[in-house]
Design a protein around this motif. Structure first.
Motif, short mmCIF file in Angstrom:
data_model
loop_
_atom_site.label_atom_id
_atom_site.label_comp_id
_atom_site.label_asym_id
_atom_site.label_seq_id
_atom_site.Cartn_x
_atom_site.Cartn_y
_atom_site.Cartn_z
N ARG A 1 0.82 -1.20 0.00
CA ARG A 1 0.00 0.00 0.00
C ARG A 1 0.86 1.25 0.00
NH1 ARG A 1 -4.00 2.58 -1.82
NH2 ARG A 1 -4.17 0.46 -2.64
N ARG A 2 1.98 1.22 0.74
CA ARG A 2 2.90 2.37 0.77
C ARG A 2 3.46 2.66 -0.62
NH1 ARG A 2 8.43 3.89 2.75
NH2 ARG A 2 9.08 1.71 2.85
N LEU A 3 3.78 1.60 -1.35
CA LEU A 3 4.31 1.78 -2.70
C LEU A 3 3.23 2.27 -3.66
CD1 LEU A 3 6.54 1.72 -4.72
CD2 LEU A 3 6.39 -0.78 -4.80
N VAL A 4 2.01 1.75 -3.53
CA VAL A 4 0.91 2.24 -4.35
C VAL A 4 0.72 3.74 -4.15
CG1 VAL A 4 -1.60 2.15 -4.69
CG2 VAL A 4 -0.29 0.03 -4.48
N GLU A 5 0.75 4.19 -2.92
CA GLU A 5 0.56 5.61 -2.62
C GLU A 5 1.72 6.45 -3.13
OE1 GLU A 5 -0.05 5.53 1.57
OE2 GLU A 5 -2.12 4.81 1.41
N ALA A 6 2.94 5.94 -3.02
CA ALA A 6 4.10 6.67 -3.54
C ALA A 6 4.02 6.81 -5.05
CB ALA A 6 5.39 5.96 -3.14
N ALA A 7 3.56 5.75 -5.73
CA ALA A 7 3.43 5.81 -7.18
C ALA A 7 2.35 6.79 -7.60
CB ALA A 7 3.12 4.41 -7.73
N SER A 8 1.25 6.84 -6.85
CA SER A 8 0.15 7.74 -7.22
C SER A 8 0.50 9.20 -6.98
CB SER A 8 -1.10 7.38 -6.41
OG SER A 8 -0.91 7.62 -5.03
N ALA A 9 1.55 9.46 -6.21
CA ALA A 9 1.96 10.84 -5.96
C ALA A 9 2.59 11.48 -7.19
CB ALA A 9 2.93 10.89 -4.78
N GLY A 10 2.99 10.64 -8.17
CA GLY A 10 3.54 11.16 -9.42
C GLY A 10 5.01 11.52 -9.30
N GLY A 11 5.54 12.06 -10.38
CA GLY A 11 6.93 12.48 -10.40
C GLY A 11 7.86 11.50 -11.06
N ALA A 12 7.49 10.23 -11.08
CA ALA A 12 8.29 9.20 -11.75
C ALA A 12 7.38 8.05 -12.13
CB ALA A 12 9.43 8.73 -10.85
N LYS A 13 7.83 7.25 -13.07
CA LYS A 13 7.04 6.14 -13.58
C LYS A 13 7.54 4.83 -12.97
CE LYS A 13 5.88 6.71 -17.85
NZ LYS A 13 4.42 6.97 -17.76
N ILE A 14 6.62 3.87 -12.78
CA ILE A 14 7.00 2.59 -12.19
C ILE A 14 6.25 1.45 -12.86
CG2 ILE A 14 5.36 2.98 -10.30
CD1 ILE A 14 7.17 1.18 -8.54
N ASP B 1 0.56 9.08 -18.90
CA ASP B 1 -0.19 8.10 -18.12
C ASP B 1 0.76 7.16 -17.38
OD1 ASP B 1 -2.58 9.12 -19.08
OD2 ASP B 1 -2.60 7.75 -20.80
N PRO B 2 0.32 6.60 -16.24
CA PRO B 2 1.12 5.59 -15.54
C PRO B 2 1.31 4.36 -16.43
CG PRO B 2 -0.66 6.41 -14.14
CD PRO B 2 -0.93 6.92 -15.52
N PHE B 3 2.38 3.62 -16.16
CA PHE B 3 2.59 2.37 -16.88
C PHE B 3 1.46 1.42 -16.54
CE2 PHE B 3 4.75 -1.74 -17.68
CZ PHE B 3 5.12 -1.52 -19.00
N TRP B 4 1.06 0.59 -17.51
CA TRP B 4 -0.18 -0.18 -17.35
C TRP B 4 -0.09 -1.29 -16.31
CZ3 TRP B 4 -1.37 -5.30 -19.36
CH2 TRP B 4 -0.28 -5.94 -19.98
N ILE B 5 1.10 -1.84 -16.05
CA ILE B 5 1.25 -2.80 -14.95
C ILE B 5 1.85 -2.02 -13.77
CG2 ILE B 5 2.03 -5.09 -14.25
CD1 ILE B 5 2.50 -5.77 -17.16
N SER B 6 0.98 -1.32 -13.11
CA SER B 6 1.34 -0.38 -12.05
C SER B 6 1.31 -1.06 -10.68
CB SER B 6 0.34 0.78 -12.05
OG SER B 6 -0.96 0.27 -11.72
N PRO B 7 1.79 -0.39 -9.63
CA PRO B 7 1.64 -0.95 -8.29
C PRO B 7 0.18 -1.22 -7.92
CG PRO B 7 3.34 0.71 -8.26
CD PRO B 7 2.73 0.77 -9.64
N ALA B 8 -0.73 -0.35 -8.33
CA ALA B 8 -2.14 -0.58 -8.03
C ALA B 8 -2.64 -1.85 -8.70
CB ALA B 8 -2.98 0.62 -8.47
N GLU B 9 -2.17 -2.12 -9.90
CA GLU B 9 -2.55 -3.35 -10.60
C GLU B 9 -1.90 -4.56 -9.94
OE1 GLU B 9 -4.56 -5.47 -13.64
OE2 GLU B 9 -4.76 -3.41 -12.92
N ALA B 10 -0.64 -4.45 -9.55
CA ALA B 10 0.07 -5.56 -8.93
C ALA B 10 -0.44 -5.86 -7.52
CB ALA B 10 1.56 -5.25 -8.87
N GLU B 11 -1.06 -4.89 -6.88
CA GLU B 11 -1.60 -5.09 -5.54
C GLU B 11 -2.74 -6.12 -5.54
OE1 GLU B 11 -2.79 -2.19 -1.80
OE2 GLU B 11 -3.54 -1.68 -3.79
N LYS B 12 -3.39 -6.30 -6.69
CA LYS B 12 -4.51 -7.23 -6.76
C LYS B 12 -4.07 -8.66 -6.44
CE LYS B 12 -6.96 -4.45 -10.21
NZ LYS B 12 -7.48 -4.40 -11.61
#
Length: 336
Positions: free
Chosen positions: A104-117, A304-315
């Motif tokens: 969850r911490r990584l999902v939130e960091a990714a959603s803050a923007g500034g870099a792609k993951i 746009d964020p990369f399509w296999i994002s932390p939010a997607e991987a969290e599933k």
């Protein structure tokens, strides 16, 4: 202008990352990092770049455009967050994290923007996976009514002894489900739909003297569209059998056994061959790491964020941790 890259963690899976970067036009490896002096020295010698024992020192010294994180699972989220907070793009190996809280911490960091993951669920780039997803998304085969998957692989005590973190809750966050079968769990939910309920069990049937985590697991999942899937995986098999994945729709059965066979209700049969990799042990991991990595670099300038994002991987992480919650209710560190 070239894109500079660094690899953090120089263990087994780092090899495919090194090789993928070397094949990319316009990309250059500029540094490596590992806390193990021998692995670090080997990577420095093999690739002719400076090495660091600390990832923050690497970032400060060489300021790479992209960092590839190939560390043990318990370091994925912390290192990735450090990179994102400093504006460095990240490709992190699966799983997203070893705990739900770190994920969850990584999902939130990714959603803050500034870099792609990107998270390395490279099997989504397999020719067969892409074909299955396209067929199911178009709806021409009718609604999905059910699915099943198996992972019948073999691992030895020596495999875990060579990297002791793999067999522990603290280092790996789990066993078979987190380290081997997670790719198939990801494909199942990506192809059939989000999992809204799951019941299952994880246990140790074969490697109990070598590991504290599971080597066997099974579950039944209910998907958002109403389909049900059944899943079984073990590391107690006598050899590494091909992953199986079957999806049944109103008008066809899609069966993955290396290649993809689509058997239509009218009797037609279509075959989608999988790409073939080179020989050797690494080819067993699949042929699509290079495709994912190349695609990520090509999309670095996309808004746009990369399509296999932390939010997607969290599933997939949530599915696995729910199985652990049901199987090990007394182990809070296993289900967190």
């Amino acid at each position: 202008m070239r894109t500079t890259a660094a690899v953090i963690g120089c263990g087994d899976v780092s090899t495919v990352h090194f090789e993928a970067v070397a094949k990319l036009d316009g990309a250059a490896l500029v540094a490596v990092c590992d806390t193990d002096p021998q692995r670090l020295a080997s990577a420095m010698a093999a690739w002719g770049v400076p090495g660091y024992a600390d990832h923050l020192a690497l970032i400060e010294a060489v300021k790479p455009d992209v960092v590839h994180i190939c560390t043990p699972h318990d370091q994925h989220a912390a290192v990735a967050v450090d990179c994102l907070e400093r504006g460095v793009n990240v490709i992190v190996e699966k799983p997203l994290a070893h705990t739900l809280a770190e994920g969850r911490r990584l999902v939130e960091a990714a959603s803050a923007g500034g870099a792609k993951i990107a998270v390395c669920f490279q099997n989504r780039y397999n020719a067969t996976s892409q074909a299955m997803h396209a067929l199911l998304s178009r709806g021409e085969l009718g609604a999905v009514t059910g699915a099943s998957a198996t992972v019948m692989w073999q691992r030895s005590a020596e495999y875990y002894q060579s990297r002791p973190w793999r067999g522990t809750w603290a280092g790996g966050g789990g066993g078979l489900l987190m380290n081997q079968a997670i790719h198939t769990v990801d494909l199942l939910q990506w192809l059939v739909g989000d999992v809204v309920a799951v019941t299952g069990n994880a246990s140790t049937r074969f490697l109990g003297e070598a590991i504290e985590v599971e080597d066997t697991a099974e579950f039944v999942a209910e998907h958002a569209g109403g389909a049900r899937s059944a899943f079984y995986a073990t590391l107690a098999n006598s050899f590494n059998a091909p992953v199986t994945l079957d999806v049944v729709t109103e008008k066809a059965v899609l069966s993955l056994r290396g290649d993809l066979t689509v058997t239509h209700s009218d009797g037609r049969v279509d075959l989608v061959p999988e790409r073939t990799g080179g020989s050797g042990a690494r080819s067993y991991w699949g042929v699509s790491h290079e495709l994912l990595i190349s695609d990520f670099y090509a999309r670095l300038d996309d808004a746009d964020p990369f399509w296999i994002s932390p939010a997607e991987a969290e599933k997939s992480l949530r599915i696995i941790k729910e199985i652990y919650r049901q199987s090990y209710p007394e182990l809070t560190h296993a289900v967190s």
